[in-house]
Design a protein around this motif. Structure first.
Motif, mmCIF file in Angstrom:
data_model
loop_
_atom_site.group_PDB
_atom_site.id
_atom_site.type_symbol
_atom_site.label_atom_id
_atom_site.label_comp_id
_atom_site.label_asym_id
_atom_site.label_seq_id
_atom_site.Cartn_x
_atom_site.Cartn_y
_atom_site.Cartn_z
ATOM 1 N N GLU A 1 -10.797 -11.739 29.668
ATOM 2 C CA GLU A 1 -10.302 -11.967 28.229
ATOM 3 C C GLU A 1 -9.317 -13.243 28.028
ATOM 4 O O GLU A 1 -9.218 -13.893 26.982
ATOM 5 C CB GLU A 1 -9.664 -10.776 27.429
ATOM 6 N N LEU A 2 -8.860 -13.812 29.123
ATOM 7 C CA LEU A 2 -7.850 -14.795 29.377
ATOM 8 C C LEU A 2 -8.154 -15.384 30.503
ATOM 9 O O LEU A 2 -7.217 -15.579 31.230
ATOM 10 C CB LEU A 2 -6.385 -14.162 29.147
ATOM 11 N N GLY B 1 -3.368 -13.098 19.652
ATOM 12 C CA GLY B 1 -4.385 -12.958 20.730
ATOM 13 C C GLY B 1 -3.882 -12.633 22.186
ATOM 14 O O GLY B 1 -2.858 -12.007 22.329
ATOM 15 N N ALA B 2 -4.825 -12.802 23.157
ATOM 16 C CA ALA B 2 -4.424 -12.329 24.578
ATOM 17 C C ALA B 2 -3.270 -12.979 25.219
ATOM 18 O O ALA B 2 -2.983 -14.098 24.872
ATOM 19 C CB ALA B 2 -5.776 -12.638 25.247
ATOM 20 N N PHE C 1 -1.743 -7.399 31.093
ATOM 21 C CA PHE C 1 -2.587 -8.046 30.328
ATOM 22 C C PHE C 1 -2.470 -7.264 29.037
ATOM 23 O O PHE C 1 -2.699 -6.094 28.929
ATOM 24 C CB PHE C 1 -4.047 -8.136 30.642
ATOM 25 N N ALA C 2 -2.472 -8.010 27.787
ATOM 26 C CA ALA C 2 -2.688 -7.011 26.586
ATOM 27 C C ALA C 2 -3.561 -8.123 25.522
ATOM 28 O O ALA C 2 -3.541 -9.543 25.799
ATOM 29 C CB ALA C 2 -1.538 -6.962 25.892
ATOM 30 N N GLU C 3 -4.272 -7.435 24.687
ATOM 31 C CA GLU C 3 -5.057 -8.139 23.866
ATOM 32 C C GLU C 3 -4.217 -8.709 22.474
ATOM 33 O O GLU C 3 -4.585 -9.555 21.855
ATOM 34 C CB GLU C 3 -6.285 -7.384 23.221
ATOM 35 N N SER C 4 -3.093 -8.387 22.469
ATOM 36 C CA SER C 4 -2.008 -8.865 21.500
ATOM 37 C C SER C 4 -0.624 -8.394 21.820
ATOM 38 O O SER C 4 -0.544 -7.349 22.538
ATOM 39 C CB SER C 4 -2.284 -8.460 19.968
ATOM 40 N N ARG D 1 0.363 -17.272 27.433
ATOM 41 C CA ARG D 1 -0.938 -17.309 26.787
ATOM 42 C C ARG D 1 -1.434 -18.771 26.884
ATOM 43 O O ARG D 1 -0.745 -19.685 27.043
ATOM 44 C CB ARG D 1 -0.744 -16.840 25.478
#
Length: 258
Positions: free
Chosen positions: A33-34, A210-211, A237-240, A256
């Motif tokens: 995702e990142l 976002g991520a 890691f986190a999506e937000s 980010r």
């Protein structure tokens, strides 16, 4: 953990090197995702090669550009980083100095202290000296062109390096410190890096949409919705940013992609 000829057999806590291994880098593989940002720890006992990275515009097919930054976590007395040249030099002068080994004398060597922050745009010629522990945040790329490697039996990339190297002194504006920079350490073209103590304030939270990645240097950061947590030596890691719980956080690095 990545072995390097310039790495260490004894690492600072909380890390432990496998017996007989010289660990120079600890990577946190970018999550799907990142994929644009790579976070590393670096530990040095010898000088790294004199090297340079291309920009996205200079990279060839199959390569990737790379801008990066360093945060100094520990520095032995006399530890130095070489960044840029001590005067303007031509590609011909860089090439001659790389071939005869005098390039070290052309570089500008900066004394390193805990809390120093260095931003290295693509095209900046640099080398890391011994006795340092750093956090490196960078574009997710391992495209490196070596100009000089102290006689080690590793490949050099003089032609490619000369094509992208900037033969200029290191701009003063790209060096700072945690004390001088406040929360936002780096706000570059490809990534952002912030250092917070405890929970992020409204200004930082507003910029983290976002991520993101959270790298605790002390304390612990937890995910709110799943059983995941990270302490020193780990990365979360986190999506937000809203998905993270900073109740037990100490000092944390947030980064980010941009």
């Amino acid at each position: 953990m990545i072995e390097k000829v310039w790495g260490r057999t004894a690492l600072p806590a909380p890390f432990t090197a496998p017996a007989g291994k010289k660990i120079g880098e600890i990577w946190f593989e970018p999550p799907p995702e990142l994929p644009q940002v790579l976070v590393k720890y670096l530990f040095t006992s010898e000088k790294l090669s004199v090297q340079v990275h291309p920009s996205d515009a200079d990279a060839l097919p199959g390569e990737a550009g790379k801008e990066e930054c360093w945060l100094v976590l520990d520095a032995q007395p006399g530890a130095q980083l070489a960044i840029g040249f001590n005067r303007q030099v031509s590609p011909e002068q860089i090439a001659a100095a790389a071939r005869d080994g005098s390039i070290e004398a052309l570089l500008s060597w900066h004394n390193a202290q805990v809390g120093d922050v260095f931003f290295l745009p693509a095209g900046t010629v640099h080398a890391i000296g011994p006795g340092l522990a750093l956090v490196e945040v960078q574009q997710s790329s391992d495209t490196t062109f070596r100009l000089y490697d102290y006689g080690r039996p590793r490949e050099l990339h003089l032609e490619r390096a000369l094509a992208v190297a900037k033969g200029v002194p290191y701009p003063v504006c790209h060096r700072s410190s945690v004390a001088a920079r406040g929360q936002t350490l780096i706000n570059a073209d490809h990534f952002r890096l912030d250092r917070i103590e405890g929970a992020p304030d409204a200004d930082v939270s507003a910029t983290y949409f976002g991520a993101l990645l959270a790298l605790p240097l002390s304390g612990e950061v937890r995910a709110r919705s799943v059983q995941a947590r990270a302490g020193p030596g780990e990365c979360l890691f986190a999506e937000s940013i809203e998905a993270l719980d900073f109740t037990d956080a100490g000092v944390t690095l947030l980064t980010r992609a941009k």
